[in-house]
Write a protein that holds these residues in place. Sequence first.
Motif: not given
Length: 107
Positions: A18-24, A29-30, A40-43
Amino acid sequence: MTYNEALAERIKKRLEPEGVVAKKMFNGLTFLLHGNALANLYDEGLMVRVGKEGTAETLARPGAAPLVIRGKEQKGWVVPAEETLDDDVLDDWLTWAMDVTAELPPK
């Protein structure tokens, strides 16, 4: 920076087409759509953008909790419980977040 790598891969698989970019960033990981964070995936788990208008509706879902940072509830963001995130539920959360984020002006 610790987060659930398996969940990160599931999310990337769904969002990258879908064109989404994952960036730390933000201690995790946002996932960004046109420069805007949609999740956002976080602890502590996954936070998803639901929009201020969608907060009450999405908090009524099973396992959903408000995002609280430094003791303050962050309107427009919700934390779904990881144990509820089967494929269908995860898709539903990500679709909601994509729809809300797509309405924002690109950064």
